[in-house]
Design an enzyme around this catalytic site. Sequence first.
Site, PDB file in Angstrom:
ATOM      1  N   GLY A 146       0.828  -1.212   0.000  1.00 52.26           N
ATOM      2  CA  GLY A 146       0.000   0.000   0.000  1.00 52.26           C
ATOM      3  C   GLY A 146       0.857   1.254   0.000  1.00 52.26           C
ATOM      4  O   GLY A 146       1.862   1.318   0.709  1.00 52.26           O
ATOM      5  N   ARG A 161      13.359  10.572  -2.598  1.00 49.16           N
ATOM      6  CA  ARG A 161      14.218  11.760  -2.806  1.00 49.16           C
ATOM      7  C   ARG A 161      15.463  11.686  -1.917  1.00 49.16           C
ATOM      8  O   ARG A 161      16.579  11.972  -2.363  1.00 49.16           O
ATOM      9  CB  ARG A 161      13.399  13.009  -2.479  1.00 49.16           C
ATOM     10  CG  ARG A 161      14.169  14.309  -2.451  1.00 49.16           C
ATOM     11  CD  ARG A 161      13.211  15.425  -2.039  1.00 49.16           C
ATOM     12  NE  ARG A 161      13.860  16.716  -1.961  1.00 49.16           N
ATOM     13  CZ  ARG A 161      14.461  17.181  -0.874  1.00 49.16           C
ATOM     14  NH1 ARG A 161      14.512  16.437   0.220  1.00 49.16           N
ATOM     15  NH2 ARG A 161      15.005  18.390  -0.882  1.00 49.16           N
ATOM     16  N   ARG A 196       0.949  -4.935  -5.367  1.00 42.89           N
ATOM     17  CA  ARG A 196       0.991  -6.144  -4.535  1.00 42.89           C
ATOM     18  C   ARG A 196       1.205  -7.272  -5.546  1.00 42.89           C
ATOM     19  O   ARG A 196       0.341  -7.533  -6.372  1.00 42.89           O
ATOM     20  CB  ARG A 196      -0.315  -6.318  -3.760  1.00 42.89           C
ATOM     21  CG  ARG A 196      -0.612  -5.141  -2.800  1.00 42.89           C
ATOM     22  CD  ARG A 196      -1.703  -5.501  -1.830  1.00 42.89           C
ATOM     23  NE  ARG A 196      -2.230  -4.342  -1.119  1.00 42.89           N
ATOM     24  CZ  ARG A 196      -1.689  -3.824  -0.018  1.00 42.89           C
ATOM     25  NH1 ARG A 196      -0.590  -4.318   0.487  1.00 42.89           N
ATOM     26  NH2 ARG A 196      -2.258  -2.792   0.581  1.00 42.89           N
ATOM     27  N   GLY A 226       5.573  -2.560   3.763  1.00 39.46           N
ATOM     28  CA  GLY A 226       5.140  -3.197   5.006  1.00 39.46           C
ATOM     29  C   GLY A 226       5.606  -4.637   5.087  1.00 39.46           C
ATOM     30  O   GLY A 226       6.581  -5.017   4.429  1.00 39.46           O
ATOM     31  N   ASP A 227       4.896  -5.451   5.860  1.00 44.09           N
ATOM     32  CA  ASP A 227       5.420  -6.800   6.122  1.00 44.09           C
ATOM     33  C   ASP A 227       5.448  -7.684   4.871  1.00 44.09           C
ATOM     34  O   ASP A 227       6.344  -8.516   4.718  1.00 44.09           O
ATOM     35  CB  ASP A 227       4.702  -7.473   7.294  1.00 44.09           C
ATOM     36  CG  ASP A 227       3.259  -7.804   7.006  1.00 44.09           C
ATOM     37  OD1 ASP A 227       2.691  -7.203   6.073  1.00 44.09           O
ATOM     38  OD2 ASP A 227       2.698  -8.666   7.707  1.00 44.09           O
ATOM     39  N   GLY A 228       4.509  -7.501   3.950  1.00 40.32           N
ATOM     40  CA  GLY A 228       4.535  -8.267   2.697  1.00 40.32           C
ATOM     41  C   GLY A 228       5.811  -7.952   1.915  1.00 40.32           C
ATOM     42  O   GLY A 228       6.491  -8.846   1.389  1.00 40.32           O
ATOM     43  N   THR A 256       4.223   2.300   5.572  1.00 42.23           N
ATOM     44  CA  THR A 256       2.814   1.860   5.641  1.00 42.23           C
ATOM     45  C   THR A 256       2.075   2.765   6.612  1.00 42.23           C
ATOM     46  O   THR A 256       2.636   3.161   7.639  1.00 42.23           O
ATOM     47  CB  THR A 256       2.671   0.396   6.117  1.00 42.23           C
ATOM     48  OG1 THR A 256       1.309   0.169   6.508  1.00 42.23           O
ATOM     49  CG2 THR A 256       3.556   0.055   7.305  1.00 42.23           C
ATOM     50  N   ILE A 257       0.833   3.063   6.295  1.00 44.59           N
ATOM     51  CA  ILE A 257       0.079   3.924   7.218  1.00 44.59           C
ATOM     52  C   ILE A 257      -0.305   3.183   8.492  1.00 44.59           C
ATOM     53  O   ILE A 257      -0.709   3.791   9.466  1.00 44.59           O
ATOM     54  CB  ILE A 257      -1.198   4.501   6.562  1.00 44.59           C
ATOM     55  CG1 ILE A 257      -2.197   3.393   6.203  1.00 44.59           C
ATOM     56  CG2 ILE A 257      -0.860   5.361   5.353  1.00 44.59           C
ATOM     57  CD1 ILE A 257      -3.615   3.910   5.964  1.00 44.59           C
ATOM     58  N   ASP A 258      -0.180   1.854   8.500  1.00 48.35           N
ATOM     59  CA  ASP A 258      -0.718   1.067   9.623  1.00 48.35           C
ATOM     60  C   ASP A 258       0.108   1.147  10.908  1.00 48.35           C
ATOM     61  O   ASP A 258      -0.394   0.822  11.980  1.00 48.35           O
ATOM     62  CB  ASP A 258      -0.866  -0.400   9.216  1.00 48.35           C
ATOM     63  CG  ASP A 258      -1.871  -0.589   8.097  1.00 48.35           C
ATOM     64  OD1 ASP A 258      -2.703   0.316   7.902  1.00 48.35           O
ATOM     65  OD2 ASP A 258      -1.817  -1.630   7.422  1.00 48.35           O
ATOM     66  N   ASP A 292       2.279  -0.823  11.958  1.00 48.54           N
ATOM     67  CA  ASP A 292       2.180  -2.141  12.602  1.00 48.54           C
ATOM     68  C   ASP A 292       3.468  -2.958  12.523  1.00 48.54           C
ATOM     69  O   ASP A 292       3.425  -4.181  12.662  1.00 48.54           O
ATOM     70  CB  ASP A 292       1.037  -2.940  11.958  1.00 48.54           C
ATOM     71  CG  ASP A 292       1.236  -3.136  10.461  1.00 48.54           C
ATOM     72  OD1 ASP A 292       2.108  -2.471   9.880  1.00 48.54           O
ATOM     73  OD2 ASP A 292       0.510  -3.959   9.870  1.00 48.54           O
ATOM     74  N   ARG A 295      -5.585  -2.750   9.024  1.00 49.24           N
ATOM     75  CA  ARG A 295      -5.465  -4.196   8.776  1.00 49.24           C
ATOM     76  C   ARG A 295      -5.655  -5.001  10.050  1.00 49.24           C
ATOM     77  O   ARG A 295      -6.787  -5.206  10.469  1.00 49.24           O
ATOM     78  CB  ARG A 295      -4.108  -4.521   8.132  1.00 49.24           C
ATOM     79  CG  ARG A 295      -4.163  -5.798   7.309  1.00 49.24           C
ATOM     80  CD  ARG A 295      -2.817  -6.114   6.701  1.00 49.24           C
ATOM     81  NE  ARG A 295      -2.446  -5.186   5.658  1.00 49.24           N
ATOM     82  CZ  ARG A 295      -2.510  -5.476   4.366  1.00 49.24           C
ATOM     83  NH1 ARG A 295      -2.916  -6.631   3.969  1.00 49.24           N
ATOM     84  NH2 ARG A 295      -2.146  -4.587   3.474  1.00 49.24           N
ATOM     85  N   ALA A 350     -13.730  10.103  20.737  1.00 54.68           N
ATOM     86  CA  ALA A 350     -14.717   9.044  20.446  1.00 54.68           C
ATOM     87  C   ALA A 350     -15.282   8.472  21.741  1.00 54.68           C
ATOM     88  O   ALA A 350     -14.598   8.428  22.772  1.00 54.68           O
ATOM     89  CB  ALA A 350     -14.058   7.936  19.634  1.00 54.68           C
ATOM     90  N   GLU A 369     -10.358  -1.398  11.431  1.00 57.51           N
ATOM     91  CA  GLU A 369     -10.460  -2.529  10.502  1.00 57.51           C
ATOM     92  C   GLU A 369      -9.805  -3.749  11.166  1.00 57.51           C
ATOM     93  O   GLU A 369      -8.743  -3.624  11.763  1.00 57.51           O
ATOM     94  CB  GLU A 369      -9.645  -2.094   9.278  1.00 57.51           C
ATOM     95  CG  GLU A 369      -9.652  -2.952   8.102  1.00 57.51           C
ATOM     96  CD  GLU A 369      -8.661  -2.395   7.084  1.00 57.51           C
ATOM     97  OE1 GLU A 369      -8.983  -2.420   5.914  1.00 57.51           O
ATOM     98  OE2 GLU A 369      -7.550  -1.968   7.469  1.00 57.51           O
TER      99      GLU A 369
END
Length: 318
Positions: free
Chosen positions: A11, A21, A72, A102-104, A126-128, A130, A172, A187, A220
Amino acid sequence: MNRIAIFTSGGDAPGMNAHIRAVVRSCLNRGIEPIGIYEGYQGMIDGDIATLGRKETANIISRGGTILKTARCEDFKTEQGRERAAKNVRDHGIEGIIACGGDGTFHGAHYLYQEHGIPIVGTPGTIDNDLFGTDYTIGYDTAINTAAEAIDRIRDTAESHGRVFVVEVMGRHAGFIAMDVGVACGAKAIAVPETHTDLADLAGRINEHAHRRTIIIVGEGDQLGSATDVSRMLKESYDIDSKVAILGHIQRGGTPTVRDRVLASRLGVSAVNMLLAGKSDCMIGEHAGEITTTPLNETWEKKKPLPTFYVELSSVLV
Ligand code: F6P
């Protein structure tokens, strides 16, 4: 090393361009030819590889997405795919690679190193947020700010109409985005994959006030399901009406924040330094302000814990 390549994979994440850069400029400053591999592992297999320079990386520091594109790639999961990729890497005289993703992405990099001995380091894009081994990943700060801005807007409607909103954010299998934006946006409840989510508790929090004008964040990957599932269950079991908002891919795009640009730049320069120092098969991260290296396999085998203070905050601040 005379030639170092960079690619982005998985992603996209805001700050990837600032990272590219930084790698390119760092290489040029050291007399190394920077190479770009397009569309991640797919481009490595297809030979979509070209020299990068100052011109190609000018005016991209503030741009979201990735000028190298991303993918991907299923083919790279096969030995034959990796064989073809390794041949292309050698044919182009590439002596070191920086894999941003990311991990992938890191699984692929690990196999490329193990099977073909190609020096490669990973950088967390990655934005996650994680990945074990780094406090923050490139893109995370932008994503949470984008999500928070969107949720602030939703709150206006929740307030005006007296409505319950169930808002789904990305992540994820990780609740970092959900927790940060949930706390930042006030929230009423935050559901994340790392902790048990109790529907009765959610309903109780919503019903605490006579006027149901509330925001619930669902990360998610939560075990209760998606925001749509949670909304449906609230209606079926507790007769609570709610609106669903799935923030989706807007969290991945847009102008990177200053923090993401600086992190991406620092990790880019450090990745080149590490390759030149002979490091391989590891992720370059940042922990407590210091640059760190973590074996690639640990980045997915070890689980990055969600700080416990989030759980306390989310229960105290409702
Ligand atoms: O980039 C990571 C991530 O945003 C996850 O949070 C999400 O599950 C996934 O990507 C979505 O990926 P895609 O864009 O391939 O559907």
